[in-house]
Design a protein around this motif. Structure first.
Motif, mmCIF file in Angstrom:
data_model
loop_
_atom_site.group_PDB
_atom_site.id
_atom_site.type_symbol
_atom_site.label_atom_id
_atom_site.label_comp_id
_atom_site.label_asym_id
_atom_site.label_seq_id
_atom_site.Cartn_x
_atom_site.Cartn_y
_atom_site.Cartn_z
ATOM 1 N N ARG A 81 -99.052 18.870 19.173
ATOM 2 C CA ARG A 81 -99.717 17.735 20.358
ATOM 3 C C ARG A 81 -99.395 16.872 20.652
ATOM 4 N NH1 ARG A 81 -106.380 20.661 20.752
ATOM 5 N NH2 ARG A 81 -104.950 23.168 21.172
ATOM 6 N N ASN A 82 -98.506 16.428 21.610
ATOM 7 C CA ASN A 82 -98.791 14.852 21.536
ATOM 8 C C ASN A 82 -97.396 14.398 23.086
ATOM 9 O OD1 ASN A 82 -97.042 12.055 21.752
ATOM 10 N ND2 ASN A 82 -95.909 12.543 19.420
ATOM 11 N N PRO A 83 -99.013 13.878 23.450
ATOM 12 C CA PRO A 83 -99.169 13.296 24.926
ATOM 13 C C PRO A 83 -97.924 12.393 25.028
ATOM 14 C CG PRO A 83 -100.835 12.616 24.669
ATOM 15 C CD PRO A 83 -100.193 13.728 23.685
ATOM 16 N N LEU A 84 -97.312 11.441 24.116
ATOM 17 C CA LEU A 84 -96.574 10.762 25.133
ATOM 18 C C LEU A 84 -94.808 11.954 25.224
ATOM 19 C CD1 LEU A 84 -97.261 8.335 21.621
ATOM 20 C CD2 LEU A 84 -97.238 8.225 24.357
ATOM 21 N N ILE A 85 -94.735 12.619 24.624
ATOM 22 C CA ILE A 85 -93.278 13.438 24.251
ATOM 23 C C ILE A 85 -93.733 14.625 25.922
ATOM 24 C CG2 ILE A 85 -92.552 12.566 22.106
ATOM 25 C CD1 ILE A 85 -93.263 15.615 21.438
ATOM 26 N N ALA A 86 -94.874 15.422 25.717
ATOM 27 C CA ALA A 86 -94.868 16.300 26.169
ATOM 28 C C ALA A 86 -94.690 16.354 27.841
ATOM 29 C CB ALA A 86 -96.154 16.863 26.501
ATOM 30 N N THR A 87 -94.244 17.372 28.443
ATOM 31 C CA THR A 87 -93.524 17.373 29.554
ATOM 32 C C THR A 87 -93.824 17.874 30.872
ATOM 33 O OG1 THR A 87 -91.764 16.678 30.735
ATOM 34 C CG2 THR A 87 -91.251 18.273 28.596
ATOM 35 N N THR A 88 -93.873 17.880 32.339
ATOM 36 C CA THR A 88 -94.463 18.590 32.845
ATOM 37 C C THR A 88 -92.991 19.420 33.306
ATOM 38 O OG1 THR A 88 -94.906 17.198 34.920
ATOM 39 C CG2 THR A 88 -96.446 17.981 33.214
ATOM 40 N N TYR A 89 -91.985 19.251 32.504
ATOM 41 C CA TYR A 89 -90.529 19.383 34.033
ATOM 42 C C TYR A 89 -90.550 21.044 34.217
ATOM 43 C CZ TYR A 89 -85.227 19.378 34.642
ATOM 44 O OH TYR A 89 -84.506 19.323 35.220
ATOM 45 N N GLY A 90 -91.275 21.549 32.787
ATOM 46 C CA GLY A 90 -91.504 23.247 33.608
ATOM 47 C C GLY A 90 -91.854 23.870 35.336
ATOM 48 N N VAL A 91 -92.997 23.147 35.635
ATOM 49 C CA VAL A 91 -93.694 23.406 36.219
ATOM 50 C C VAL A 91 -92.642 23.188 37.900
ATOM 51 C CG1 VAL A 91 -95.606 22.602 37.832
ATOM 52 C CG2 VAL A 91 -96.120 22.645 35.691
ATOM 53 N N GLY A 92 -92.036 21.919 37.342
ATOM 54 C CA GLY A 92 -91.401 21.964 38.672
ATOM 55 C C GLY A 92 -89.834 23.161 39.008
ATOM 56 N N GLU A 93 -89.595 23.571 37.259
ATOM 57 C CA GLU A 93 -88.533 24.660 37.015
ATOM 58 C C GLU A 93 -88.788 25.707 37.669
ATOM 59 O OE1 GLU A 93 -85.867 23.925 33.460
ATOM 60 O OE2 GLU A 93 -88.085 24.235 32.760
ATOM 61 N N LEU A 94 -90.266 26.379 37.849
ATOM 62 C CA LEU A 94 -91.046 27.034 38.107
ATOM 63 C C LEU A 94 -91.609 26.825 39.768
ATOM 64 C CD1 LEU A 94 -94.287 28.048 36.379
ATOM 65 C CD2 LEU A 94 -92.289 29.317 36.307
ATOM 66 N N ILE A 95 -91.432 26.226 40.432
ATOM 67 C CA ILE A 95 -91.302 25.652 41.914
ATOM 68 C C ILE A 95 -90.045 26.082 42.539
ATOM 69 C CG2 ILE A 95 -91.834 23.873 43.574
ATOM 70 C CD1 ILE A 95 -93.944 22.418 41.868
ATOM 71 N N ILE A 96 -88.967 25.532 41.732
ATOM 72 C CA ILE A 96 -87.570 25.243 42.073
ATOM 73 C C ILE A 96 -87.072 27.137 42.109
ATOM 74 C CG2 ILE A 96 -84.962 25.213 41.508
ATOM 75 C CD1 ILE A 96 -86.259 23.054 42.442
ATOM 76 N N ASP A 97 -87.613 28.007 41.658
ATOM 77 C CA ASP A 97 -87.296 29.506 41.088
ATOM 78 C C ASP A 97 -87.894 30.338 42.226
ATOM 79 O OD1 ASP A 97 -86.275 31.926 39.651
ATOM 80 O OD2 ASP A 97 -88.049 32.502 40.019
ATOM 81 N N ALA A 98 -89.362 29.882 42.631
ATOM 82 C CA ALA A 98 -90.509 30.640 43.941
ATOM 83 C C ALA A 98 -89.396 30.227 45.047
ATOM 84 C CB ALA A 98 -91.830 29.549 43.578
ATOM 85 N N LEU A 99 -89.427 28.795 45.491
ATOM 86 C CA LEU A 99 -88.225 28.289 46.891
ATOM 87 C C LEU A 99 -86.953 29.367 46.734
ATOM 88 C CD1 LEU A 99 -88.986 24.371 46.234
ATOM 89 C CD2 LEU A 99 -89.296 25.858 48.100
#
Length: 383
Positions: free
Chosen positions: A105-123
């Protein structure tokens, strides 16, 4: 014919909402074999939301590979409802704490990028309406990773694109939205959010939620400065104040990203879920509602699943029975909010490990339900 609606949350760590619902249905049928039983497994925007909405409203689950919190590929699942326009996404599927070990666990490097990829896939699959469940994230990047996946560019003072993770927030100097995926701008986002924290400060995302995501005191200070810098750039570039909006600090600042960049509406998790499955219509013609969760306590009255169900049933004059593994003294107030009566399913003293054993919990739910409905049957005969 007795008409019963079962609208259960999960017994976390023990039974899913579907498993709990089946146990209750079995108990009812011991007494009323011909009862008309409708089951609506529920969740409040957190874990289990996708499955619950798809089960209740109809639809399908979609599984894709996306960028996980530590920038490695993970398998994530979201739902598309029967109308083929509505996607249901839990952000934790792409950036949740369970995806990484405690040591990583390290929020300095953890990213939410995959959430955007899920949204793009659904779009790309034709969805234009989104139900998003916030909660359980391993991230503190202000939602910048998600926005980067959607096509937003965040540039430093030398016009270079910043990297991923919370550590990049202090570098953000300018925002470029020229390459945002076109369908994003037309999409409608409804976000389930049950926290009211601002983006930064002592009650903000980093200070309140950072430590559970692995942040040291030094990291918390750096992340908080980054979120403050990010909010300042958004105010300057987009003329939007994302800091003090209730829920901005949810999921490491994802709340702020949805509000400030995607014009999302933030709502109580259970209220949004009940709306999405048409709960008012589902209740019509029902004689009695059964609901419940692992523990009924003071937190239940703060907007959890049981209370949401009870409020809606009360508005239609339908009695509500709540079942739980344990019930604390604070639960007494729930009678004022629409719960007709509540019961613990424990039939004898048990250790926590014994009580949450799935087989034990399932049997106790069935036995307790059967006993309650025996009483209901007898009262119907004598009154």
């Amino acid at each position: 014919m007795m008409k019963v609606l079962i609208a259960m949350d999960s017994f976390k760590g023990s039974l899913s909402s579907i498993e709990g619902s089946n146990a209750i249905a079995a108990g009812i049928r011991e007494v009323y074999r011909d009862a008309e039983i409708k089951m609506l497994p529920l969740a409040d925007g957190g874990e289990g939301t996708v499955e619950a909405v798809v089960e209740a409203a109809g639809g399908e689950l979609v599984t894709v590979q996306v960028t996980g919190p530590l920038q490695k590929k993970v398998t994530a699942t979201y739902g598309i409802l029967n109308n083929r326009k509505t996607a249901v996404i839990e952000i934790a599927a792409a950036c949740g704490l369970p995806l990484i070990s405690e040591e990583e666990r390290n929020p300095l490097i953890a990213t939410t990028y995959g959430v955007g990829e899920l949204i793009i896939d659904a779009l790309k699959k034709g969805c234009s309406d989104f139900i998003i469940g916030l909660g359980g994230s391993a991230t503190n990047d202000g939602g910048v990773g998600m926005l980067q996946a959607l096509g937003f560019r965040f540039l430093d003072s030398e016009n270079r694109e910043v990297g991923l993770g919370g550590q990049a927030l202090n570098e953000v100097h300018r925002i470029d939205d020229k390459n945002v995926y076109p369908a994003v701008k037309k999409a409608v986002f409804k976000v389930a959010c049950d926290v009211t924290n601002p983006l930064f400060g002592e009650q903000g995302a980093a200070h309140i939620f950072g430590p559970q995501k692995g942040a040291t005191p030094e990291m918390v200070a750096e992340l908080d400065r980054g979120l403050q810098n990010f909010a300042g750039v958004v105010a300057k570039e987009l003329d939007r104040d994302i800091h003090l909006i209730e829920g901005a600090g949810a999921a490491g600042g994802l709340g702020a990203a949805f509000i400030g960049f995607l014009q999302a509406d933030l709502s109580s998790g259970i209220d949004l879920l009940l709306e999405s499955i048409g709960m008012q219509e589902q209740l019509q013609g029902t004689d009695i509602v059964l609901t419940g969760e692992g523990k009924l306590d003071g937190q239940t009255a703060m907007g959890k699943t049981v209370l949401g169900v009870a409020r809606m049933a009360k508005s239609q004059g339908i009695p509500v029975i709540a079942l739980a593994g344990s019930v604390t003294e604070e639960a007494g107030d729930l009678n004022d909010w629409g719960i007709t009566s509540y019961f613990s399913i424990l039939t004898k003293p048990l250790s926590l490990a014994e009580a949450i054993n799935p087989g034990t919990a399932r049997a106790n739910l069935q036995v307790t339900t059967a006993q309650i409905f025996r009483l209901i049957r007898e009262l119907k005969r004598t009154l």
